[in-house]
Design a protein around this motif. Structure first.
Motif, short mmCIF file in Angstrom:
data_model
loop_
_atom_site.label_atom_id
_atom_site.label_comp_id
_atom_site.label_asym_id
_atom_site.label_seq_id
_atom_site.Cartn_x
_atom_site.Cartn_y
_atom_site.Cartn_z
N GLU A 51 0.83 -1.22 0.00
CA GLU A 51 0.00 0.00 0.00
C GLU A 51 0.86 1.26 0.00
O GLU A 51 0.60 2.21 0.75
N GLU A 52 1.90 1.19 -0.80
CA GLU A 52 2.79 2.33 -1.02
C GLU A 52 3.56 2.76 0.23
O GLU A 52 4.11 3.87 0.27
N GLU A 53 3.60 1.89 1.20
CA GLU A 53 4.35 2.20 2.42
C GLU A 53 5.35 1.10 2.74
O GLU A 53 5.11 -0.09 2.46
N GLU A 54 6.44 1.48 3.35
CA GLU A 54 7.43 0.51 3.79
C GLU A 54 6.92 -0.18 5.06
O GLU A 54 6.66 0.47 6.08
N ARG A 55 6.77 -1.48 5.01
CA ARG A 55 6.20 -2.23 6.12
C ARG A 55 7.27 -2.86 7.00
O ARG A 55 7.09 -3.00 8.20
N GLN A 56 8.34 -3.28 6.39
CA GLN A 56 9.42 -3.91 7.13
C GLN A 56 10.73 -3.47 6.50
O GLN A 56 10.80 -3.17 5.32
N ARG A 57 11.78 -3.49 7.33
CA ARG A 57 13.08 -3.09 6.84
C ARG A 57 14.15 -3.97 7.46
O ARG A 57 14.07 -4.32 8.65
N GLY A 58 15.12 -4.33 6.67
CA GLY A 58 16.25 -5.08 7.17
C GLY A 58 17.34 -4.13 7.64
O GLY A 58 17.13 -2.92 7.78
N ASN A 59 18.51 -4.65 7.90
CA ASN A 59 19.63 -3.86 8.42
C ASN A 59 20.41 -3.18 7.30
O ASN A 59 21.56 -3.51 7.02
N PHE A 60 19.77 -2.24 6.68
CA PHE A 60 20.41 -1.48 5.62
C PHE A 60 20.33 0.01 5.95
O PHE A 60 19.36 0.47 6.53
N PRO A 61 21.36 0.76 5.56
CA PRO A 61 21.39 2.19 5.89
C PRO A 61 20.33 2.97 5.11
O PRO A 61 19.75 2.48 4.14
N ASP A 62 20.15 4.22 5.53
CA ASP A 62 19.14 5.07 4.91
C ASP A 62 19.46 5.40 3.46
O ASP A 62 18.60 5.96 2.75
N ARG A 63 20.68 5.11 3.02
CA ARG A 63 21.02 5.33 1.61
C ARG A 63 20.12 4.48 0.70
O ARG A 63 19.96 4.78 -0.48
N PHE A 64 19.58 3.43 1.28
CA PHE A 64 18.67 2.55 0.54
C PHE A 64 17.24 3.01 0.83
O PHE A 64 16.80 3.02 1.99
N SER A 65 16.55 3.40 -0.20
CA SER A 65 15.16 3.82 -0.03
C SER A 65 14.33 3.23 -1.16
O SER A 65 14.86 2.75 -2.16
N GLY A 66 13.03 3.26 -0.95
CA GLY A 66 12.18 2.66 -1.96
C GLY A 66 10.89 3.43 -2.14
O GLY A 66 10.61 4.42 -1.45
#
Lengths: 113, 116
Positions: A51-66
């Motif tokens: 739904e156009e939102e990030e629901r879960q995130r792994g251990n990656f820095p903020d340089r990675f976005s979606g």
């Protein structure tokens, strides 16, 4: 019925640049997950969109976005590229509530020089 | 935290030999799913099998079979009568059903080399 598609297939970037990778989910799927697979390693979960939102995130820095679009397709953006970001980036799609059934795309091979 | 361990880095066999791949997992979820994927040189992950934590029945599907034992947290995979086309990297993966729902945890992979 098209499966998961990713573009581009290969990409070469220079350290410090920014890159955008694209993914179209399998028909009927509304959830997209991104994985990074470094050479000789297993895929590592980056994040998941629904739904156009990030629901879960792994251990990656903020340089990675979606981002996820209304048609459920998704983009992965990586800023300030490092040599260590060289990897195969895999996109997987699933239907909400069926996270155990993920279909993977062919991947985008990113090389950072 | 979830963890998947594939202790075997590489297995080399001659065609027609059986190959067994080991997988040990850790999870705090009581309900979870286990998977085996194959990754040929092209890079695409090919789904092979999936089991949920409530179904410990071991089955055979063609040349593939698996041995799921919750007591030892193991989910081993066997290729019977291997063929050259089975040469690939095989990954074991785990997906929980709570905060890790839909977040696959992969092992490091086992390279299978089948020679004629």
């Amino acid at each position: 019925d098209a499966g998961v598609t990713q573009s581009p297939t290969h990409l070469i970037k220079t350290r410090g640049q920014q890159v955008t990778l694209r993914c179209s989910p399998k028909s009927g799927h509304d959830t997209v997950s991104w994985y990074q697979q470094a050479l000789g390693q297993g895929p590592q979960f980056i994040f998941q969109y629904y739904e156009e939102e990030e629901r879960q995130r792994g251990n990656f820095p903020d340089r990675f976005s979606g981002h996820q679009f209304p048609n459920y397709s998704s983009e992965l953006n990586v800023n300030a590229l490092l040599l260590g970001d060289s990897a195969l980036y895999l996109c997987a799609s699933s239907a909400l509530g069926q996270g155990y059934e993920q279909y993977f795309g062919p991947g985008t091979r990113l090389t950072v020089t | 935290a979830q963890k998947v361990t594939q202790a075997q880095t590489e297995i080399s066999v001659v065609e027609k030999e059986d190959v067994t791949l080991d997988c040990v997992y850790e999870t705090r979820d009581t309900t979870y799913y286990l998977f085996w994927y194959k990754q040929p040189p092209s890079g695409e992950l090919v789904f092979l099998i999936r089991r949920n934590s409530f179904d410990e029945q071991n089955e055979i599907s063609g040349r593939y079979s698996w041995n799921f034992q919750k007591s030892t947290s193991s989910f081993n995979f066997t290729i019977t009568a291997s063929q050259v086309v089975d040469s690939a990297v095989y990954f074991c993966a785990l997906s929980g059903t709570t905060d890790s729902w839909g977040k696959f945890q992969f092992g490091a992979g086992t390279q299978v080399v089948v020679t004629p």
